[in-house]
Design a protein around this motif. Structure first.
Motif, short mmCIF file in Angstrom:
data_model
loop_
_atom_site.label_atom_id
_atom_site.label_comp_id
_atom_site.label_asym_id
_atom_site.label_seq_id
_atom_site.Cartn_x
_atom_site.Cartn_y
_atom_site.Cartn_z
N LEU A 88 0.85 -1.18 0.00
CA LEU A 88 0.00 0.00 0.00
C LEU A 88 0.89 1.23 0.00
CD1 LEU A 88 -2.60 -1.14 2.68
CD2 LEU A 88 -2.58 -1.59 0.22
N ASP A 89 0.92 1.90 -1.12
CA ASP A 89 1.71 3.13 -1.26
C ASP A 89 0.78 4.28 -0.87
OD1 ASP A 89 3.15 5.33 -2.06
OD2 ASP A 89 3.31 4.74 -4.16
N THR A 90 0.91 4.74 0.38
CA THR A 90 -0.04 5.73 0.92
C THR A 90 0.49 7.14 0.73
OG1 THR A 90 0.99 5.63 3.11
CG2 THR A 90 -0.79 4.08 2.68
N TRP A 91 -0.26 7.97 0.03
CA TRP A 91 0.14 9.38 -0.11
C TRP A 91 -0.66 10.23 0.88
CZ3 TRP A 91 -2.29 13.99 -0.62
CH2 TRP A 91 -1.43 15.10 -0.78
N GLN B 74 0.16 13.80 3.99
CA GLN B 74 1.09 14.82 4.49
C GLN B 74 0.79 15.15 5.95
OE1 GLN B 74 -0.53 17.79 1.62
NE2 GLN B 74 1.59 17.92 0.93
N THR B 75 1.73 15.82 6.57
CA THR B 75 1.49 16.33 7.93
C THR B 75 0.17 17.10 7.95
OG1 THR B 75 3.88 16.61 8.17
CG2 THR B 75 2.49 17.72 9.79
N GLU B 76 -0.05 17.88 6.91
CA GLU B 76 -1.23 18.74 6.86
C GLU B 76 -2.53 17.97 6.65
OE1 GLU B 76 1.54 19.07 5.18
OE2 GLU B 76 2.22 21.15 5.11
N GLY C 61 6.68 14.49 -7.03
CA GLY C 61 7.59 15.24 -6.16
C GLY C 61 7.09 16.66 -5.91
N ARG C 62 7.80 17.37 -5.05
CA ARG C 62 7.37 18.70 -4.62
C ARG C 62 7.49 19.72 -5.74
NH1 ARG C 62 4.76 19.04 0.26
NH2 ARG C 62 5.27 21.23 0.08
N ILE C 63 6.59 20.67 -5.73
CA ILE C 63 6.66 21.75 -6.70
C ILE C 63 7.31 22.99 -6.08
CG2 ILE C 63 4.66 21.07 -8.07
CD1 ILE C 63 3.04 23.12 -6.38
N HIS D 260 11.97 12.66 5.12
CA HIS D 260 11.82 13.80 6.02
C HIS D 260 11.80 15.09 5.22
CE1 HIS D 260 14.02 11.00 8.98
NE2 HIS D 260 12.73 10.78 9.01
N ARG D 261 10.85 15.93 5.56
CA ARG D 261 10.73 17.18 4.83
C ARG D 261 11.71 18.20 5.34
NH1 ARG D 261 4.37 18.46 4.58
NH2 ARG D 261 5.03 20.59 4.23
N LEU D 262 12.36 18.89 4.41
CA LEU D 262 13.35 19.91 4.77
C LEU D 262 13.18 21.08 3.83
CD1 LEU D 262 16.87 18.28 5.01
CD2 LEU D 262 15.69 19.57 6.79
C1 WTA Z 1 5.78 13.16 0.12
C2 WTA Z 1 4.43 12.29 5.55
C3 WTA Z 1 4.96 10.13 -2.96
C4 WTA Z 1 5.01 14.25 -0.62
C5 WTA Z 1 3.17 11.44 5.74
C6 WTA Z 1 4.29 14.99 0.48
C7 WTA Z 1 4.86 11.06 -0.86
C8 WTA Z 1 5.28 14.91 1.61
C9 WTA Z 1 4.14 9.94 -0.38
C10 WTA Z 1 4.64 14.96 2.96
C11 WTA Z 1 3.86 8.89 -1.30
C12 WTA Z 1 4.40 11.37 1.23
N1 WTA Z 1 4.29 9.03 -2.57
N2 WTA Z 1 5.26 11.14 -2.14
N3 WTA Z 1 3.22 7.79 -0.93
N4 WTA Z 1 3.88 10.17 0.92
N5 WTA Z 1 5.02 11.91 0.17
O1 WTA Z 1 4.44 16.02 5.79
O2 WTA Z 1 5.92 15.10 -1.27
O3 WTA Z 1 6.37 14.46 6.26
O4 WTA Z 1 3.97 16.31 0.15
O5 WTA Z 1 4.10 13.63 5.65
O6 WTA Z 1 5.96 13.66 1.44
O7 WTA Z 1 5.58 14.73 3.97
P1 WTA Z 1 5.16 14.76 5.49
#
Ligand code: WTA
Length: 659
Positions: free
Chosen positions: A421-424, A426-428, A526-528, A537-539
């Motif tokens: 399961l490739d879960t997309w 974000q923190t938000e 990826g990020r825009i 980890h987001r930086l």
């Molecule tokens: C990236 C983590 C591709 C994405 C839960 C997003 C992903 C950022 C995926 C959020 C995924 C997270 N496939 N990209 N399955 N999951 N991302 O806030 O760029 O640490 O905006 O949350 O990670 O990162 P954050």
């Protein structure tokens, strides 16, 4: 477009759902999924209202589901009251779950301890009573700087029980980051440990707290509660510092949960944005918990017999949603791990799955990629050496998972019988947004597939218009959802401008690029913005740049990301010193000094992998740094773009030298 993205887009393998999982799944079959999506679209208030009534315990029931009058400051279930800890713990007490194992904790050196739901409830109550006795109460903010431990979960739950808003700071962040966050949230309480243990090494935590609080501006902190993990030496400030075991001693194991409004902030979690300092993402109580619980039930298809293991740290949102809140609200048994995947060797995850008979395993692509590398070079720790038959679902989170890593995970860990399961999310977003469902979705390696019911994701252009399938654009959510970010703590204007730009018709802008294929599947590109994703980890590039320029030797710095086979992206820093250009050993020594400096300013995860020195940075005649070119240089590629607008084209050669 990078070659990696191209390779993702030509991916055409499809893996249909497994019949046994379809049969037992909470959402069983594509039609059931479509029906739920249709229900949510037709009558969103009824859909969300039904879920909130069926899945949460309310102290005072809500009468309104969604209030959009102050959009984008949405309110969900806004006149209802509940307590989050009661929804995770008390609700199980009069059921057979009370005596079920809630947490299986495994320490860095392999010691295992367990607590049942009843015991966890008692421990949370004792700490909540202790904090209450110290005078802490609803609405105050607590900073938590904890190692992975049962105590970390207890501390978060104890705060939730009293309506204290927690802000967990990842134990790998520096005292400087801790200092900034302590001030930003206006903390009155800090909960920490003497030290943490990871990969056989001890790392001080209490010392970092002392340093942060001594740096000034944190006078509001009345107490520092310290969990004794190692017994290592710590300094002590009488009156302010207290041992966690003393705070809990003689406290009754029952503490009435404090009812809070559905919109009461449950927590604030800092994350990187494209500009400025990290932002404090504020989450609600009811909406957040509802979606955390629903996604545990739907995505992971939670079963009473499951042993769930999310390998994230509670310092990240994944650890909040899929350790402290969702799985407990679902009454699952879960594994909590103190250490790292490579200690004592890179077979640790597989060994732990075998030892604890884990059924649902959730980790990050970075871990998979580094364990692949290790396993392929050392057959003794290859997953095939372990009994992984207990697994039924394996998941991935945090960054794009490339098809190669996906296939390895699917083949060697899932043994071709567990869906990946490739879960997309974000923190938000609080919890999953786009993800396959085990009983529904045919899988395509590298795609996070389809949105969950109730979640209206789309790919749009600059004007907010849907783009055709097959074309790239901005990933947005068209409608609000209960677990969404409520605001940036203390900065509502930034919340509005960062996530709801006016030209996008009020849609939530995720900050990722994406495209959909002919089947409507989402492929994240990826990020825009200027946010990097290093090991999941987001930086913010700005954060690393500010850290670098605060060093006395640095005049100017620009930071970009470069694709990395293991960490996804790597930090590359271009630095201009306020002295002559260093060479040879001198350059190597300064590069090391700067790396250590960044680790101290932000945390080791932000350390640049490469540092390049130049007498200047590539700039346009108007003085703008050309990051586009720096990205090319960082990859070691030849610059083929037009550089005629550059003030100083010769600088690119200088910057190609790595140190
Ligand atoms: C990236 C983590 C591709 C994405 C839960 C997003 C992903 C950022 C995926 C959020 C995924 C997270 N496939 N990209 N399955 N999951 N991302 O806030 O760029 O640490 O905006 O949350 O990670 O990162 P954050």
């Amino acid at each position: 477009m990078s070659s990696e993205i191209e390779s993702v887009l030509v991916e055409n393998r499809v893996f249909p759902p497994f019949a046994n999982l379809v049969k037992e799944a909470a959402i069983s079959g594509m039609q059931a999924y479509r029906d739920l999506c249709a229900e949510a679209e037709r009558a969103p208030d009824e859909f969300w209202g039904r879920l909130a009534r069926e899945n949460l315990r309310w102290h005072k029931p809500f009468t309104q589901v969604l209030d959009e009058s102050e959009a984008p400051f949405y309110r969900w279930f806004g006149d209802g009251e509940l307590n989050i800890s009661a929804n995770c713990l008390d609700k199980h007490l009069d059921t057979p779950t009370a005596n079920k194992t809630a947490l299986i904790f495994e320490s860095d050196d392999g010691k295992v301890s367990k607590v049942t739901y009843k015991e966890l409830h008692a421990r949370v109550c004792e700490l909540a009573n202790g904090l209450k006795a110290l005078g802490h109460s609803k609405g105050e903010r607590a900073i938590l700087y904890m190692p992975m431990s049962i105590e970390a979960v207890v501390a978060m739950q104890a705060c939730a029980r009293l309506g204290i808003i927690h802000s967990v700071v990842f134990g790998g962040f520096s005292s400087k980051s801790l200092h900034e966050r302590t001030i930003d949230v206006g903390a009155t309480l800090v909960i920490t440990a003497d030290e943490q243990v990871r990969g056989g090494k001890t790392i001080p935590l209490k010392n970092a707290v002392d340093e942060a609080l001594d740096a000034g501006g944190c006078e509001a902190v009345r107490h520092v509660v310290v969990y004794r993990r190692t017994g290592g030496q710590v300094a002590w400030k009488e009156g302010r510092d207290l041992w966690l075991h003393d705070v809990c001693a003689n406290q009754p194991p029952v503490c009435e949960p404090v009812p809070v409004n559905a919109e009461h902030p449950l927590f604030i979690l800092y994350t990187s944005g494209s500009t400025g300092r990290p932002k404090g993402v504020q989450h609600s109580s009811a909406g957040y918990l509802l979606w955390s619980l629903m996604t545990v039930k739907w995505t992971f298809d939670a079963k009473d017999s499951d042993v769930f293991w999310c390998t994230a740290d509670v310092g990240w949102v994944t650890g909040h949603t899929y350790i402290t809140y969702g799985p407990l609200a679902a009454g699952l048994t879960q594994v909590v791990f103190e250490g790292v995947p490579t200690y004592p060797n890179a077979g640790r995850f597989w060994e732990m799955i075998q030892r604890h008979k884990v059924t649902v395993f959730y980790t990050a692509p970075t871990a998979i990629r580094s364990l692949t590398k290790a396993a392929e070079s050392n057959p003794d720790i290859h997953p095939r050496r372990y009994d992984l038959n207990s697994l039924r679902i394996i998941g991935s989170v945090g960054e794009p998972i490339n098809p190669e890593a996906w296939m390895w995970y699917y083949t060697h860990v899932g043994r071709e019988r567990c869906p990946v399961l490739d879960t997309w999310w974000q923190t938000e977003t609080g919890a999953h947004m786009i993800t396959p469902l085990p009983g529904v979705t045919p899988l395509k390696p590298g795609s996070c597939t389809l949105p969950l019911p109730g979640i209206s994701m789309a790919v749009v252009d600059e004007a907010g218009e849907d783009v055709e399938h097959g074309k790239g654009g901005f990933l947005v959510a068209k409608r609000p959802w209960p677990a969404m970010i409520r605001t940036i703590w203390g900065d509502p204007e930034r919340f509005k401008s960062a996530y709801f730009p006016p030209e996008l018709k009020g849609y939530y802008l995720a900050g990722d690029g994406a495209q959909r294929d002919q089947d409507g599947y989402f492929w994240i590109m990826g990020r825009i913005d200027d946010v990097l994703n290093v090991s999941g980890h987001r930086l913010g590039t700005m954060e690393v740049e500010s850290a670098l320029v605060s060093h006395e030797l640095v005049a100017e710095a620009a930071v970009v990301g470069r694709p990395d086979a293991t960490t996804g992206e790597a930090v590359v820093a271009f630095v201009v010193l306020n002295r002559s250009l260093p060479e040879g050993d001198d350059a190597v020594a300064i590069a090391k000094q700067l790396r250590d400096w960044v680790a101290k300013e932000i945390g080791p995860i932000a350390k640049p992998k490469d540092i390049r020195f130049g007498e200047n940075l590539p700039k346009t005649r108007s003085g703008k740094i050309m990051r586009r070119l720096l990205r090319v240089v960082a990859k070691g590629e030849q610059v083929t773009q037009d550089v005629s607008t550059l003030e100083n084209p010769g600088i690119l050669d200088q910057l190609s030298q790595a140190h």
